[in-house]
Design a protein around this motif. Structure first.
Motif, PDB file in Angstrom:
ATOM      1  N   ASP A  31       0.835  -1.207   0.000  1.00  0.00           N
ATOM      2  CA  ASP A  31       0.000   0.000   0.000  1.00  0.00           C
ATOM      3  C   ASP A  31       0.859   1.242   0.000  1.00  0.00           C
ATOM      4  OD1 ASP A  31      -2.633   1.375   0.362  1.00  0.00           O
ATOM      5  OD2 ASP A  31      -1.689   1.954   2.263  1.00  0.00           O
ATOM      6  N   LEU A  32       1.958   1.225   0.751  1.00  0.00           N
ATOM      7  CA  LEU A  32       2.844   2.392   0.779  1.00  0.00           C
ATOM      8  C   LEU A  32       3.555   2.580  -0.553  1.00  0.00           C
ATOM      9  CD1 LEU A  32       4.436   2.047   4.341  1.00  0.00           C
ATOM     10  CD2 LEU A  32       2.796   3.768   3.593  1.00  0.00           C
ATOM     11  N   LEU A  33       3.865   1.469  -1.212  1.00  0.00           N
ATOM     12  CA  LEU A  33       4.597   1.581  -2.485  1.00  0.00           C
ATOM     13  C   LEU A  33       3.688   1.918  -3.666  1.00  0.00           C
ATOM     14  CD1 LEU A  33       7.038  -1.466  -2.132  1.00  0.00           C
ATOM     15  CD2 LEU A  33       7.570   0.972  -1.841  1.00  0.00           C
ATOM     16  N   HIS A  34       2.480   1.356  -3.660  1.00  0.00           N
ATOM     17  CA  HIS A  34       1.629   1.490  -4.839  1.00  0.00           C
ATOM     18  C   HIS A  34       0.217   1.999  -4.510  1.00  0.00           C
ATOM     19  CE1 HIS A  34       4.825  -0.876  -6.644  1.00  0.00           C
ATOM     20  NE2 HIS A  34       4.592  -1.866  -5.796  1.00  0.00           N
ATOM     21  N   GLY A  35       0.028   2.510  -3.325  1.00  0.00           N
ATOM     22  CA  GLY A  35      -1.315   2.919  -2.932  1.00  0.00           C
ATOM     23  C   GLY A  35      -1.696   4.317  -3.349  1.00  0.00           C
ATOM     24  N   GLY A  36      -0.774   5.060  -3.957  1.00  0.00           N
ATOM     25  CA  GLY A  36      -1.085   6.415  -4.420  1.00  0.00           C
ATOM     26  C   GLY A  36      -1.136   7.443  -3.318  1.00  0.00           C
ATOM     27  N   HIS A  37      -0.484   7.165  -2.197  1.00  0.00           N
ATOM     28  CA  HIS A  37      -0.468   8.143  -1.111  1.00  0.00           C
ATOM     29  C   HIS A  37       0.526   9.251  -1.406  1.00  0.00           C
ATOM     30  CE1 HIS A  37      -2.964   5.547   1.335  1.00  0.00           C
ATOM     31  NE2 HIS A  37      -2.100   4.523   1.152  1.00  0.00           N
ATOM     32  N   GLY A  38       0.297  10.405  -0.784  1.00  0.00           N
ATOM     33  CA  GLY A  38       1.208  11.512  -0.919  1.00  0.00           C
ATOM     34  C   GLY A  38       2.504  11.254  -0.175  1.00  0.00           C
ATOM     35  N   ALA A  39       3.469  12.152  -0.408  1.00  0.00           N
ATOM     36  CA  ALA A  39       4.791  11.984   0.200  1.00  0.00           C
ATOM     37  C   ALA A  39       4.715  11.999   1.718  1.00  0.00           C
ATOM     38  CB  ALA A  39       5.737  13.077  -0.298  1.00  0.00           C
ATOM     39  N   VAL A  40       3.924  12.933   2.264  1.00  0.00           N
ATOM     40  CA  VAL A  40       3.824  13.026   3.733  1.00  0.00           C
ATOM     41  C   VAL A  40       3.188  11.760   4.293  1.00  0.00           C
ATOM     42  CG1 VAL A  40       2.803  14.309   5.640  1.00  0.00           C
ATOM     43  CG2 VAL A  40       3.731  15.537   3.667  1.00  0.00           C
ATOM     44  N   ALA A  41       2.140  11.265   3.625  1.00  0.00           N
ATOM     45  CA  ALA A  41       1.459  10.060   4.099  1.00  0.00           C
ATOM     46  C   ALA A  41       2.397   8.856   4.059  1.00  0.00           C
ATOM     47  CB  ALA A  41       0.212   9.788   3.275  1.00  0.00           C
ATOM     48  N   ARG A  42       3.220   8.781   2.975  1.00  0.00           N
ATOM     49  CA  ARG A  42       4.146   7.652   2.893  1.00  0.00           C
ATOM     50  C   ARG A  42       5.205   7.718   3.989  1.00  0.00           C
ATOM     51  NH1 ARG A  42       3.803   8.520  -2.756  1.00  0.00           N
ATOM     52  NH2 ARG A  42       5.807   9.601  -2.724  1.00  0.00           N
ATOM     53  N   VAL A  43       5.699   8.906   4.266  1.00  0.00           N
ATOM     54  CA  VAL A  43       6.702   9.042   5.345  1.00  0.00           C
ATOM     55  C   VAL A  43       6.102   8.646   6.680  1.00  0.00           C
ATOM     56  CG1 VAL A  43       8.093  10.683   6.653  1.00  0.00           C
ATOM     57  CG2 VAL A  43       8.063  10.786   4.138  1.00  0.00           C
ATOM     58  N   LEU A  44       4.912   9.165   6.954  1.00  0.00           N
ATOM     59  CA  LEU A  44       4.261   8.820   8.216  1.00  0.00           C
ATOM     60  C   LEU A  44       3.923   7.329   8.272  1.00  0.00           C
ATOM     61  CD1 LEU A  44       1.860  11.896   8.676  1.00  0.00           C
ATOM     62  CD2 LEU A  44       4.047  11.428   9.827  1.00  0.00           C
ATOM     63  N   GLY A  45       3.538   6.761   7.099  1.00  0.00           N
ATOM     64  CA  GLY A  45       3.228   5.343   7.058  1.00  0.00           C
ATOM     65  C   GLY A  45       4.438   4.474   7.342  1.00  0.00           C
ATOM     66  N   TRP A  46       5.560   4.782   6.665  1.00  0.00           N
ATOM     67  CA  TRP A  46       6.785   4.012   6.930  1.00  0.00           C
ATOM     68  C   TRP A  46       7.228   4.159   8.379  1.00  0.00           C
ATOM     69  CZ3 TRP A  46       8.181   0.251   4.032  1.00  0.00           C
ATOM     70  CH2 TRP A  46       7.995   0.252   2.657  1.00  0.00           C
ATOM     71  N   THR A  47       7.116   5.378   8.896  1.00  0.00           N
ATOM     72  CA  THR A  47       7.502   5.595  10.291  1.00  0.00           C
ATOM     73  C   THR A  47       6.619   4.791  11.235  1.00  0.00           C
ATOM     74  OG1 THR A  47       8.258   7.829   9.745  1.00  0.00           O
ATOM     75  CG2 THR A  47       7.853   7.326  12.066  1.00  0.00           C
ATOM     76  N   GLY A  48       5.307   4.841  10.984  1.00  0.00           N
ATOM     77  CA  GLY A  48       4.387   4.095  11.838  1.00  0.00           C
ATOM     78  C   GLY A  48       4.600   2.598  11.743  1.00  0.00           C
ATOM     79  N   LEU A  49       4.833   2.095  10.510  1.00  0.00           N
ATOM     80  CA  LEU A  49       5.052   0.658  10.343  1.00  0.00           C
ATOM     81  C   LEU A  49       6.351   0.228  11.027  1.00  0.00           C
ATOM     82  CD1 LEU A  49       4.116  -1.977   9.078  1.00  0.00           C
ATOM     83  CD2 LEU A  49       5.386  -1.366   7.006  1.00  0.00           C
ATOM     84  N   GLY A  50       7.396   1.043  10.875  1.00  0.00           N
ATOM     85  CA  GLY A  50       8.656   0.709  11.543  1.00  0.00           C
ATOM     86  C   GLY A  50       8.509   0.702  13.055  1.00  0.00           C
ATOM     87  N   ALA A  51       7.784   1.709  13.581  1.00  0.00           N
ATOM     88  CA  ALA A  51       7.579   1.757  15.033  1.00  0.00           C
ATOM     89  C   ALA A  51       6.771   0.552  15.510  1.00  0.00           C
ATOM     90  CB  ALA A  51       6.865   3.058  15.404  1.00  0.00           C
ATOM     91  N   PHE A  52       5.790   0.151  14.712  1.00  0.00           N
ATOM     92  CA  PHE A  52       4.965  -1.007  15.082  1.00  0.00           C
ATOM     93  C   PHE A  52       5.820  -2.280  15.150  1.00  0.00           C
ATOM     94  CE2 PHE A  52       2.414  -4.708  14.111  1.00  0.00           C
ATOM     95  CZ  PHE A  52       1.288  -4.543  14.917  1.00  0.00           C
ATOM     96  N   VAL A  53       6.649  -2.486  14.103  1.00  0.00           N
ATOM     97  CA  VAL A  53       7.478  -3.698  14.076  1.00  0.00           C
ATOM     98  C   VAL A  53       8.466  -3.704  15.244  1.00  0.00           C
ATOM     99  CG1 VAL A  53       9.244  -4.928  12.759  1.00  0.00           C
ATOM    100  CG2 VAL A  53       7.229  -4.025  11.592  1.00  0.00           C
ATOM    101  N   VAL A  54       9.102  -2.569  15.506  1.00  0.00           N
ATOM    102  CA  VAL A  54      10.070  -2.501  16.615  1.00  0.00           C
ATOM    103  C   VAL A  54       9.382  -2.786  17.942  1.00  0.00           C
ATOM    104  CG1 VAL A  54      11.579  -0.954  17.908  1.00  0.00           C
ATOM    105  CG2 VAL A  54      11.657  -0.965  15.406  1.00  0.00           C
ATOM    106  N   TRP A  55       8.230  -2.168  18.154  1.00  0.00           N
ATOM    107  CA  TRP A  55       7.519  -2.372  19.418  1.00  0.00           C
ATOM    108  C   TRP A  55       7.053  -3.818  19.560  1.00  0.00           C
ATOM    109  CZ3 TRP A  55       7.534   1.378  23.023  1.00  0.00           C
ATOM    110  CH2 TRP A  55       6.751   1.171  24.156  1.00  0.00           C
ATOM    111  N   TYR A  56       6.614  -4.388  18.453  1.00  0.00           N
ATOM    112  CA  TYR A  56       6.174  -5.787  18.455  1.00  0.00           C
ATOM    113  C   TYR A  56       7.336  -6.720  18.793  1.00  0.00           C
ATOM    114  CZ  TYR A  56       4.669 -10.274  16.484  1.00  0.00           C
ATOM    115  OH  TYR A  56       4.373 -11.593  16.291  1.00  0.00           O
ATOM    116  N   MET A  57       8.502  -6.492  18.173  1.00  0.00           N
ATOM    117  CA  MET A  57       9.661  -7.345  18.422  1.00  0.00           C
ATOM    118  C   MET A  57      10.144  -7.202  19.861  1.00  0.00           C
ATOM    119  SD  MET A  57      10.345  -9.023  15.607  1.00  0.00           S
ATOM    120  CE  MET A  57      12.066  -9.478  15.625  1.00  0.00           C
ATOM    121  N   VAL A  58      10.151  -5.983  20.366  1.00  0.00           N
ATOM    122  CA  VAL A  58      10.572  -5.778  21.764  1.00  0.00           C
ATOM    123  C   VAL A  58       9.634  -6.502  22.713  1.00  0.00           C
ATOM    124  CG1 VAL A  58      10.784  -4.051  23.601  1.00  0.00           C
ATOM    125  CG2 VAL A  58      11.767  -3.610  21.341  1.00  0.00           C
TER     126      VAL A  58
END
Length: 387
Positions: A36-63
């Motif tokens: 969705d982040l790569l091909h979902g047609g989101h704007g630049a700000v949305a993609r940055v926030l999306g990648w940040t949120g996904l990264g934070a989710f994975v890190v928190w999940y792994m911890v």
């Protein structure tokens, strides 16, 4: 252990690598948010926030998965799960239905990190929250059918695996405890054997040494015989100790009766000891326990009683519990008033009691009319007449 179970922290580098690989495999299902982040047609700000949120989710999940399992308070785990649920809600509402898959990870983390009594509530709660968000985002209902079952089944499957791992660990600890108890019991058995063996033999050596010393000036030939006896007793004691250490020694009652007669006679004590004893129907363990009882009783007579006469009897009797073989050793010494009071059993009598109890028998020790008396009884399998 090369691996590490669910709900446990890895304790070394190898376990950390194994758990990282195992946990990382399941992150493949995040391909929907990534796509969705790569091909979902989101704007630049949305993609940055999306990648940040996904990264934070994975890190928190792994911890959360790595740090739980060693007695942390459930409140801390629940707080971490709340953070994951909040991240999932925010990302799904802002970026779309592809992000609903994050709730499956929240459900699985609940099963992996919480005990069953708590996970049985948090897993349905995470699934219900996912359902509510699915109705709120465009097209979410189409994704709900494919995600709700994996969230419920995956979460509860993790609780089952977690409990299985905990049970396995408990069984291993129980097995180690049983092995430790067996080792302690073997050490106790060896200590009892050495006490009985060396106590008897050293007492006899001491008596014969004193006797040889008194004979030496005037009767060197008699003293030489006593020294020869000392050598024989010492050699036999060495053999007995070796057999006790290897666990093969089972003293025989007939041999102990003969040894008791020799020891008492050498000490100048009149010994009234029976001849051959009928041992038909007497289990080997019971005979061994009686032989140890005779040895300990005679050793106490030699050491503490100051007796002039000792009587040993071996009789078959009937009791309310069935037929028994009874061994009694009675002396005319100081008894309960001597160096070893009857009311304070020593290590020898305590060990004898334990031996006889294992053979289903009993031990009685106390003062008698003439001195001190020890009575040991063991059950027999025949129905011979009492004496």
């Amino acid at each position: 252990m090369s691996g590490v179970g669910i709900g446990q922290r890895p304790e070394n580098r190898r376990q950390r690598v194994v758990k990282s690989l195992w946990t990382g495999i399941w992150l493949v299902y995040l391909s929907a948010p990534v796509g969705d982040l790569l091909h979902g047609g989101h704007g630049a700000v949305a993609r940055v926030l999306g990648w940040t949120g996904l990264g934070a989710f994975v890190v928190w999940y792994m911890v959360l998965v790595f740090r739980t399992g060693r007695g942390e308070h459930n409140r801390l785990v629940l707080g971490s799960l709340g953070v994951l649920a909040a991240q999932s809600t925010l990302l799904a509402l802002t970026l779309g239905r592809e992000w609903l898959v994050l709730f499956v990870y929240v459900s699985i983390a609940s099963g992996a990190a919480l005990p069953l009594r708590a996970a049985r509530w948090t897993i349905p709660a995470a699934s219900a929250l996912m359902a509510a968000i699915a109705f709120a985002v465009p097209g979410g209902r189409a994704y709900l059918a494919g995600l709700l079952i994996p969230a419920l089944l995956g979460g509860f499957a993790m609780t089952g695996v977690r409990e299985l791992v905990r049970t396995t660990i408990a069984l291993r600890e129980a097995r180690a405890t049983v092995a430790q108890l067996a080792a302690n019991e073997e050490r106790l058995r060896l200590a009892r054997d050495l006490h009985d063996l060396l106590g008897h033999s050293l007492s006899l050596i001491t008596l014969k040494s004193e006797l040889a010393g008194r004979m030496l000036p005037d009767h060197p030939e008699k003293a030489a015989r006593q020294v020869a006896d000392i050598e024989q007793v010492s050699r036999q004691a060495l053999v007995d100790v070796r057999e006790a250490v290897t666990g093969y020694r089972r003293p025989r009652l007939a041999a102990e009766l003969a040894g008791a007669r020799a020891a008492l006679t050498a000490a100048g004590i009149v010994a009234a000891i029976p001849g051959p004893v009928d041992l038909d129907g007497v289990p080997e363990d019971s005979e061994s326990a009686l032989a140890w009882a005779l040895r300990e009783a005679v050793t106490n007579v030699l050491r503490h009683s100051g007796a002039r006469r000792c009587t040993v009897e071996v009789l078959r009797r009937r009791t309310l519990d069935g037929p028994v073989l009874e061994l009694s050793v009675e002396d005319d010494g100081c008894g309960g008033q001597g160096a070893v009071p009857a009311t304070v059993p020593g290590n020898g009598l305590t060990g004898l009691t334990e031996r006889l109890e294992k053979a289903g028998g009993t031990l009685e020790a106390g003062g008698s009319r003439s001195g001190f008396r020890i009575t040991a009884r063991v059950p027999v399998t025949d129905v011979g007449s009492g004496s």
